[in-house]
Design a protein around this motif. Structure first.
Motif, PDB file in Angstrom:
ATOM      1  N   GLY A   1      70.843  14.798  56.547  1.00 15.76           N
ATOM      2  CA  GLY A   1      69.752  15.641  57.018  1.00 15.76           C
ATOM      3  C   GLY A   1      68.374  15.170  56.622  1.00 15.76           C
ATOM      4  O   GLY A   1      67.380  15.820  56.953  1.00 15.76           O
ATOM      5  N   GLY A   2      68.290  14.064  55.903  1.00 14.84           N
ATOM      6  CA  GLY A   2      66.992  13.526  55.505  1.00 14.84           C
ATOM      7  C   GLY A   2      66.906  13.171  54.044  1.00 14.84           C
ATOM      8  O   GLY A   2      65.940  12.542  53.613  1.00 14.84           O
ATOM      9  N   GLY A   3      67.918  13.564  53.248  1.00 20.55           N
ATOM     10  CA  GLY A   3      67.891  13.262  51.823  1.00 20.55           C
ATOM     11  C   GLY A   3      68.127  11.803  51.506  1.00 20.55           C
ATOM     12  O   GLY A   3      67.653  11.297  50.479  1.00 20.55           O
ATOM     13  N   GLY A   4      68.864  11.119  52.394  1.00 20.12           N
ATOM     14  CA  GLY A   4      69.100   9.692  52.212  1.00 20.12           C
ATOM     15  C   GLY A   4      69.689   9.376  50.848  1.00 20.12           C
ATOM     16  O   GLY A   4      70.676   9.959  50.421  1.00 20.12           O
ATOM     17  N   SER A   5      69.040   8.459  50.149  1.00 18.00           N
ATOM     18  CA  SER A   5      69.539   8.008  48.845  1.00 18.00           C
ATOM     19  C   SER A   5      68.904   8.752  47.668  1.00 18.00           C
ATOM     20  O   SER A   5      69.077   8.348  46.520  1.00 18.00           O
TER      21      SER A   5
ATOM     22  N   LEU B   1      66.831  22.622  53.853  1.00 15.12           N
ATOM     23  CA  LEU B   1      65.476  22.632  53.290  1.00 15.12           C
ATOM     24  C   LEU B   1      65.346  21.556  52.226  1.00 15.12           C
ATOM     25  O   LEU B   1      64.345  20.825  52.192  1.00 15.12           O
ATOM     26  N   ALA B   2      66.341  21.446  51.353  1.00 10.67           N
ATOM     27  CA  ALA B   2      66.296  20.418  50.312  1.00 10.67           C
ATOM     28  C   ALA B   2      66.194  19.028  50.915  1.00 10.67           C
ATOM     29  O   ALA B   2      65.440  18.174  50.434  1.00 10.67           O
ATOM     30  N   ALA B   3      66.945  18.783  51.980  1.00 12.78           N
ATOM     31  CA  ALA B   3      66.911  17.470  52.628  1.00 12.78           C
ATOM     32  C   ALA B   3      65.553  17.186  53.247  1.00 12.78           C
ATOM     33  O   ALA B   3      65.092  16.039  53.275  1.00 12.78           O
ATOM     34  N   ARG B   4      64.895  18.234  53.710  1.00 12.11           N
ATOM     35  CA  ARG B   4      63.621  18.067  54.405  1.00 12.11           C
ATOM     36  C   ARG B   4      62.441  17.916  53.451  1.00 12.11           C
ATOM     37  O   ARG B   4      61.538  17.107  53.707  1.00 12.11           O
ATOM     38  N   VAL B   5      62.428  18.659  52.347  1.00  8.29           N
ATOM     39  CA  VAL B   5      61.218  18.689  51.516  1.00  8.29           C
ATOM     40  C   VAL B   5      61.442  18.251  50.079  1.00  8.29           C
ATOM     41  O   VAL B   5      60.470  18.072  49.339  1.00  8.29           O
TER      42      VAL B   5
ATOM     43  N   ILE C   1      60.112  16.924  42.718  1.00 10.35           N
ATOM     44  CA  ILE C   1      60.590  18.292  42.942  1.00 10.35           C
ATOM     45  C   ILE C   1      61.960  18.223  43.599  1.00 10.35           C
ATOM     46  O   ILE C   1      62.095  17.775  44.747  1.00 10.35           O
ATOM     47  N   ASP C   2      62.976  18.666  42.873  1.00 11.50           N
ATOM     48  CA  ASP C   2      64.327  18.752  43.418  1.00 11.50           C
ATOM     49  C   ASP C   2      64.589  20.188  43.870  1.00 11.50           C
ATOM     50  O   ASP C   2      64.219  21.137  43.175  1.00 11.50           O
ATOM     51  N   VAL C   3      65.234  20.345  44.997  1.00 18.62           N
ATOM     52  CA  VAL C   3      65.446  21.662  45.595  1.00 18.62           C
ATOM     53  C   VAL C   3      66.919  22.039  45.514  1.00 18.62           C
ATOM     54  O   VAL C   3      67.799  21.252  45.878  1.00 18.62           O
TER      55      VAL C   3
ATOM     56  N   MET D   1      78.563  19.233  51.422  1.00 20.52           N
ATOM     57  CA  MET D   1      77.159  19.581  51.220  1.00 20.52           C
ATOM     58  C   MET D   1      76.338  18.338  50.874  1.00 20.52           C
ATOM     59  O   MET D   1      75.192  18.192  51.317  1.00 20.52           O
ATOM     60  N   VAL D   2      76.910  17.464  50.074  1.00 19.59           N
ATOM     61  CA  VAL D   2      76.229  16.202  49.757  1.00 19.59           C
ATOM     62  C   VAL D   2      76.010  15.396  51.034  1.00 19.59           C
ATOM     63  O   VAL D   2      74.926  14.841  51.273  1.00 19.59           O
TER      64      VAL D   2
END
Length: 317
Positions: free
Chosen positions: A203-207, A179-183, A167-169, A196-197
């Protein structure tokens, strides 16, 4: 290095045309497909809006490219439990080559059942809960959920892929990006914005993959291409939150006089200048995007695919 995909527009083309474009995209050397999920087009000039899940079924049989919705709103018009079933079946039919792109949606598509259209903060809250519900359902186990926004009782998906659907946000501002980075299993945005990237990754998105998309209008007559964009897609130049809160295509049409052909010419790659097409896509690559999707506006689809196959894609990093 980035992958380059083609963005299928359900607002502008019917199902048979979309399937044929997917075939041409694969033959031209594109590596993946995005497909929009709309109930309405943005205006009557675009003129289409097929049910995306039926089209994905056809795509699964017509091409071997990965497919992703860009994006589905799993919160108002369709309950997340129903979206989860559609996505799981799509993943099975594409043999694991399906990703579910999700976002907080627009009133244009989501208010049709008479539901109130919530403010942005509530829409993001609903999206986060919807992602949680869908992730549980993708396990194939029975799910009962009593949440703030959604209830699910004794629901089980019997047809599921071997691996849960990624699931990509989607996010266009700091809160949605957070939110995208978190979930999310990935991040979708439509501007080549390196900040933004960076926010997503830190924020948690990492790689995890970051995907972006852009619209162009290929044509040998640049002025004619500008006019085509001005006729079909003026909505993309409207500022602020109008894209999220206007309820019907006619409301977008009422604002079209605010968009000039000069705005289109300044803001869209039009014509057949190879350098301009390459530069626009390279801007996404330089901003750190992993997957970049391009959509051709207007009827000259064959010309676009020939142009990209022979002149643009060979020059991309």
């Amino acid at each position: 290095m980035p992958e380059y995909g083609y963005f299928l527009s359900c607002e502008e083309f019917g199902p048979a045309e979309l399937v044929e474009q997917a075939r041409m995209a694969e033959q031209a050397g594109f590596q993946a497909l995005w497909i929009s999920d709309h109930y309405h087009p943005w205006n009557d000039a675009q003129g289409q809006s097929p049910f995306v899940w039926s089209v994905i079924g056809a795509l699964s049989q017509a091409v071997s490219l990965p497919v992703e919705t860009a994006v589905t709103c799993p919160t108002v018009r369709m309950h997340p439990a129903v979206v989860a079933q559609a996505a799981a079946t799509s993943a099975v039919m594409t043999r694991g080559r399906f990703r579910l792109g999700v976002g907080s949606g627009e009133a244009l598509n989501e208010h049709i059942l008479g539901d109130a259209w919530p403010p942005a903060t509530v829409r993001l809250e609903m999206l986060e809960e919807a992602v949680q519900v869908m992730r549980r359902l993708f396990t194939g186990e029975e799910v009962t959920h009593y949440g703030k926004h959604y209830t699910v009782e004794n629901a089980r998906l019997y047809t599921v892929p071997d691996e849960p659907v990624p699931i990509d946000v989607s996010g266009f501002g700091p809160k949605a990006t957070s939110l995208a980075a978190r979930v999310g299993d990935g991040y979708i945005t439509m501007m080549p914005d390196a900040s933004m990237v960076e926010q997503y990754r830190k924020g948690g998105g990492g790689s995890k993959p970051v995907s972006g998309g852009m619209k162009v209008c290929y044509g040998t007559d640049r002025d004619a291409a500008v006019r085509t964009v001005h006729e079909l897609w003026p909505n993309q130049f409207l500022p602020g939150e109008m894209g999220q809160i206007l309820p019907t295509p006619s409301h977008f049409e009422q604002l079209e006089p605010l968009v000039t052909e000069q705005m289109v010419a300044d803001g869209t790659v039009c014509g057949d200048d190879v350098d301009q097409h390459v530069a626009a896509l390279t801007e996404f690559a330089d901003a750190g995007f992993d997957r970049i999707y391009v959509n051709q506006i207007g009827p000259d689809q064959q010309g676009f695919f020939d142009f990209y196959r022979t002149k643009v894609l060979p020059r991309l990093p």
